[in-house]
Design an enzyme around this catalytic site. Structure first.
Site, PDB file in Angstrom:
ATOM      1  N   LYS A 151       1.252  -1.216  -0.108  1.00 38.36           N
ATOM      2  CA  LYS A 151      -0.261  -0.171  -0.011  1.00 38.36           C
ATOM      3  C   LYS A 151       1.076   1.384  -0.218  1.00 38.36           C
ATOM      4  O   LYS A 151       2.037   1.821   1.008  1.00 38.36           O
ATOM      5  CB  LYS A 151      -1.044  -0.321   0.915  1.00 38.36           C
ATOM      6  CG  LYS A 151      -1.999   1.084   1.215  1.00 38.36           C
ATOM      7  CD  LYS A 151      -2.243   1.698   2.191  1.00 38.36           C
ATOM      8  CE  LYS A 151      -1.273   3.161   2.166  1.00 38.36           C
ATOM      9  NZ  LYS A 151      -1.389   3.900   2.101  1.00 38.36           N
ATOM     10  N   GLU A 199       9.985   1.090  10.116  1.00 36.46           N
ATOM     11  CA  GLU A 199      11.092   2.523  10.284  1.00 36.46           C
ATOM     12  C   GLU A 199      10.329   3.332   9.990  1.00 36.46           C
ATOM     13  O   GLU A 199       9.882   4.424   9.778  1.00 36.46           O
ATOM     14  CB  GLU A 199      10.787   2.474   8.898  1.00 36.46           C
ATOM     15  CG  GLU A 199      12.388   0.560   8.414  1.00 36.46           C
ATOM     16  CD  GLU A 199      13.605   0.547   9.041  1.00 36.46           C
ATOM     17  OE1 GLU A 199      14.008   1.818   9.125  1.00 36.46           O
ATOM     18  OE2 GLU A 199      14.527  -0.567   9.144  1.00 36.46           O
ATOM     19  N   CYS A 237      13.487  11.118   6.632  1.00 31.66           N
ATOM     20  CA  CYS A 237      13.277  10.273   8.331  1.00 31.66           C
ATOM     21  C   CYS A 237      15.229  10.190   8.503  1.00 31.66           C
ATOM     22  O   CYS A 237      15.157  10.520   9.723  1.00 31.66           O
ATOM     23  CB  CYS A 237      13.026   9.303   7.904  1.00 31.66           C
ATOM     24  SG  CYS A 237      14.297   8.014   6.846  1.00 31.66           S
ATOM     25  N   GLU A 264      10.403  16.262  15.089  1.00 34.30           N
ATOM     26  CA  GLU A 264      10.759  16.153  13.248  1.00 34.30           C
ATOM     27  C   GLU A 264      10.468  17.336  12.400  1.00 34.30           C
ATOM     28  O   GLU A 264       9.387  17.022  12.243  1.00 34.30           O
ATOM     29  CB  GLU A 264      10.064  15.157  13.264  1.00 34.30           C
ATOM     30  CG  GLU A 264      11.153  14.264  11.642  1.00 34.30           C
ATOM     31  CD  GLU A 264      10.776  13.063  11.258  1.00 34.30           C
ATOM     32  OE1 GLU A 264       9.815  13.185  12.085  1.00 34.30           O
ATOM     33  OE2 GLU A 264      11.226  12.540  10.280  1.00 34.30           O
TER      34      GLU A 264
HETATM   35  P1  NAP Z   1       2.518   8.693   7.822  1.00 35.57           P
HETATM   36  O1  NAP Z   1       1.255   9.612   7.772  1.00 35.57           O
HETATM   37  O2  NAP Z   1       2.679   7.694   9.053  1.00 35.57           O
HETATM   38  O3  NAP Z   1       2.363   7.532   6.416  1.00 35.57           O
HETATM   39  C1  NAP Z   1       2.740   6.642   6.147  1.00 35.57           C
HETATM   40  C2  NAP Z   1       2.577   5.652   5.167  1.00 35.57           C
HETATM   41  O4  NAP Z   1       0.979   5.278   6.528  1.00 35.57           O
HETATM   42  C3  NAP Z   1       1.033   5.426   3.989  1.00 35.57           C
HETATM   43  O5  NAP Z   1       1.228   4.981   3.190  1.00 35.57           O
HETATM   44  C4  NAP Z   1      -0.572   6.169   4.418  1.00 35.57           C
HETATM   45  O6  NAP Z   1      -1.329   6.273   4.073  1.00 35.57           O
HETATM   46  C5  NAP Z   1      -0.187   4.908   5.895  1.00 35.57           C
HETATM   47  N1  NAP Z   1      -1.022   5.759   6.755  1.00 35.57           N
HETATM   48  C6  NAP Z   1      -1.518   6.716   7.868  1.00 35.57           C
HETATM   49  N2  NAP Z   1      -2.230   6.372   8.906  1.00 35.57           N
HETATM   50  C7  NAP Z   1      -2.614   5.100   8.420  1.00 35.57           C
HETATM   51  C8  NAP Z   1      -2.876   3.677   9.353  1.00 35.57           C
HETATM   52  N3  NAP Z   1      -3.975   4.369  10.794  1.00 35.57           N
HETATM   53  N4  NAP Z   1      -2.787   2.826   9.217  1.00 35.57           N
HETATM   54  C9  NAP Z   1      -2.429   2.676   8.580  1.00 35.57           C
HETATM   55  N5  NAP Z   1      -1.519   3.166   7.448  1.00 35.57           N
HETATM   56  C10 NAP Z   1      -1.523   4.887   7.724  1.00 35.57           C
HETATM   57  O7  NAP Z   1       3.792   8.944   7.130  1.00 35.57           O
HETATM   58  P2  NAP Z   1       4.791  10.203   6.243  1.00 35.57           P
HETATM   59  O8  NAP Z   1       3.508  11.653   6.645  1.00 35.57           O
HETATM   60  O9  NAP Z   1       3.913   9.671   4.829  1.00 35.57           O
HETATM   61  O10 NAP Z   1       5.521   9.753   5.949  1.00 35.57           O
HETATM   62  C11 NAP Z   1       6.866  10.631   7.040  1.00 35.57           C
HETATM   63  C12 NAP Z   1       7.079   9.826   8.244  1.00 35.57           C
HETATM   64  O11 NAP Z   1       7.507   9.433   7.832  1.00 35.57           O
HETATM   65  C13 NAP Z   1       8.112  10.888   8.902  1.00 35.57           C
HETATM   66  O12 NAP Z   1       8.245  11.022  10.512  1.00 35.57           O
HETATM   67  C14 NAP Z   1       9.483  10.128   8.437  1.00 35.57           C
HETATM   68  O13 NAP Z   1      10.466  10.503   9.137  1.00 35.57           O
HETATM   69  C15 NAP Z   1       9.695   8.670   8.406  1.00 35.57           C
HETATM   70  N6  NAP Z   1       9.859   7.815   7.038  1.00 35.57           N
HETATM   71  C16 NAP Z   1      11.097   7.084   8.230  1.00 35.57           C
HETATM   72  C17 NAP Z   1      11.406   6.185   7.458  1.00 35.57           C
HETATM   73  C18 NAP Z   1      12.272   5.523   8.293  1.00 35.57           C
HETATM   74  O14 NAP Z   1      13.091   4.779   7.339  1.00 35.57           O
HETATM   75  N7  NAP Z   1      12.576   5.252   9.133  1.00 35.57           N
HETATM   76  C19 NAP Z   1      11.559   6.390   5.740  1.00 35.57           C
HETATM   77  C20 NAP Z   1      10.713   7.373   5.033  1.00 35.57           C
HETATM   78  C21 NAP Z   1       9.719   8.016   6.154  1.00 35.57           C
HETATM   79  P3  NAP Z   1      -1.838   7.941   3.237  1.00 35.57           P
HETATM   80  O15 NAP Z   1      -0.746   8.026   2.962  1.00 35.57           O
HETATM   81  O16 NAP Z   1      -3.031   7.655   2.507  1.00 35.57           O
HETATM   82  O17 NAP Z   1      -1.961   8.834   4.431  1.00 35.57           O
END
Ligand code: NAP
Length: 517
Positions: A209, A287, A321, A419
């Protein structure tokens, strides 16, 4: 020498041009393809949502619609899970050999390499990333497919010396089954390949997804996976808007047909998925978000530190990230470092990422722009000094924010604690190594950290004491398929990439052969 790549029995559809790639020193020519899709991929077929719903994808540089994809819900995802489950158990993927899986991954890798320009075009259009960075991510993302194609054939078990003469003890590694993979928008290619190629190498099937903002890159990779010839049901991608993300996530975590979840995204969502996996004691890899310290000690080479700071902070407009989040600069070199860094920041070229030479594109969406603006305003009101920048750049578009440098941070400011995920350098001045470590470690996040020092004893001390899963020592760009990527504390569990990336998708089975004569 240019040769035409032969990939066995597969044929390409809708060829549009000629692509060149150099793979392991061999030049390849191949027709490239239109890769932009408007359907999801389940059980080897391109499909819409059962509800018929779709959602639009926009270009963050100008907010124009660039495509639509199915807005799938739990019914569609149930079907995708079922097809992955059947492919694994009934259709025999669990019996596939490592050599077969490696060959398919290699085909996928070759196709990904040859179609780099088209994938980059799609990625820049939907994520706003400058084209040079999209190409960089494609090299990085493809390297996982190549790496895990190679690793697939080295998933060794063990024969263990037994304490009884009439026994033989073996440990074998088996694929867990269906893996549910949930990925973010900031690396729309690499976060998928880092998970999917490890899972497939291990012998799992996958349901992916992607994020709402960047499904088109995911579908482009999927088109090439289809061309590579993965059997039906092994590789499934479902697209959904944000309104369905929570229910889909819950289904993936709770379905008895899904054996493992791998999630990259925010710590908040990761925590929720972790809880949802607890009922079924489901394996989960997380992650999550970081809050990376970037420490410059007075013995550092300042030119290298400034280059490292620019690389670590401004890649993808600060939306990675492992972006440096808190710059800790030692007293004696503080002013000189700020002056040199500010000159580099002023020279950054801002604009639509598809234009030549652009280094800073837009932020991904309005919610990111609001967050960065709020953080900067909060710091200003509490007494921080804006050295450069600090505003939205509406002359470029609604989602652009000026590269910014802010000093005199205090621990009650949001910029200090959370962050940022934007192009903002926030600087804290420190006097001693102990103080720097105390500030750096005073965070529940522990993904990446960086420090610059030419004092060998200090390098060893700080490497040991810095509480992060990854450390760049005199280096601002640390990612690589060969390295174990992952965090400690609330930044996650498990590792991706490296030989350990496979461990997320296999379990160890102990076989005890007894009563031997
Ligand atoms: P996010 O809101 O957590 O979304 C990540 C994924 O999860 C998207 O596909 C999102 O779908 C989905 N999602 C959202 N709410 C969900 C729920 N309740 N249940 C299941 N899936 C759900 O994060 P983001 O804003 O896209 O990404 C930024 C964050 O990712 C930052 O904190 C960054 O540090 C972290 N990150 C970490 C790494 C690592 O390797 N550690 C790498 C990249 C990013 P939708 O887009 O449809 O909301």
């Amino acid at each position: 020498m240019a040769i035409l790549l032969s990939l066995g029995r597969f044929t390409l559809g809708r060829a549009v041009g000629v692509g060149f790639a150099k793979i392991n020193g061999i030049s390849l020519i191949r027709r490239t393809m239109h890769l932009q899709q408007n359907q999801a991929f389940v059980n080897g077929k391109w499909v819409g949502a059962r509800s018929g719903e779709t959602f639009e994808i926009t270009n963050p540089a100008n907010e124009q619609v660039i495509g639509t994809v199915p807005d799938m819900d739990v019914d569609d995802v149930n079907e995708a899970i079922g097809s992955a489950y059947d492919a694994f158990y009934d259709k025999g993927w669990h019996n596939s050999t490592a050599k077969e899986r490696a060959a398919l991954l290699k085909k996928w890798f070759h196709l990904l390499e040859i179609n780099r320009q088209e994938i980059a075009r799609i990625m820049t259009a939907e994520s706003g990333k400058p084209i040079a960075e999209s190409l960089g991510e494609i090299s990085y993302g493809n390297s996982f497919v190549e790496w895990f194609a190679e690793e697939a054939r080295r998933i060794y078990g063990e024969i263990v010396p037994t304490p009884q003469a009439n026994r033989q003890m073996m440990l074998v590694k088996q694929p867990v089954g269906v893996a549910g993979l949930i990925t973010p928008w900031n690396f729309p290619h690499a976060m998928i390949t880092r998970k999917a190629s490890a899972a497939i190498a291990a012998g799992c099937t996958v349901v992916i997804k992607p994020a709402e903002d960047t499904p088109l890159t995911a579908l482009a990779l999927t088109k090439l996976a289809e061309e590579a010839g993965f059997p039906k049901g092994v590789f499934n991608v479902i697209t959904s808007s944000r309104k369905n993300a929570a229910s889909i996530g819950e289904l993936l975590c709770k379905s008895e047909k899904v054996a493992a979840i791998s999630f990259t995204g925010s710590t908040e969502v990761g925590r929720l998925l972790y809880k949802q996996c607890s009922d079924g004691i489901k394996r989960i890899g997380l992650e999550l978000g970081g809050n990376a310290p970037f420490i410059v000690f007075s013995s550092a080479d300042l030119d290298k530190a400034v280059t490292g700071a620019m690389n670590s902070k401004f890649r993808n407009c600060g939306q990675t990230c492992i972006s440096a989040n808190r710059f800790l600069i030692q007293d004696e070199i503080h002013d000189e470092f700020i002056a040199r860094l500010t000159e580099k920041i002023k020279a950054l070229k801002i604009g639509d990422g598809s234009h030549d030479g652009v280094q800073i594109g837009p932020l991904i969406n309005h919610s990111q722009v609001n967050k960065v603006t709020e953080f900067v305003e909060d710091a200003k009101q509490k007494g921080a000094h804006v050295v450069y920048g600090g505003h939205q750049l509406s002359q470029h578009g609604a989602l652009f924010f000026e590269p910014t440098i802010i000093t005199h941070l205090r621990d009650d400011m949001r910029l200090y604690k959370e962050e940022i995920f934007g192009p903002v350098v926030s600087v804290i001045r420190f006097k001693t190594e102990e103080e720097a470590l105390q500030i750096a470690n005073a965070s529940q996040r522990g993904l990446a950290g960086y420090f610059y020092s030419n004092d060998l004893n200090q390098v060893f001390r700080v490497s040991k004491l810095l509480e992060t899963g990854m450390i760049g020592i005199n280096e601002g760009l640390i990612s690589s398929a060969e390295a174990a990527f992952g965090g400690i504390k609330e930044s996650g569990i498990g590792r991706e990439g490296s030989k350990y990336g496979i461990d997320e998708y296999v379990y160890i089975k102990y076989l005890c052969y007894g009563s031997l004569e």
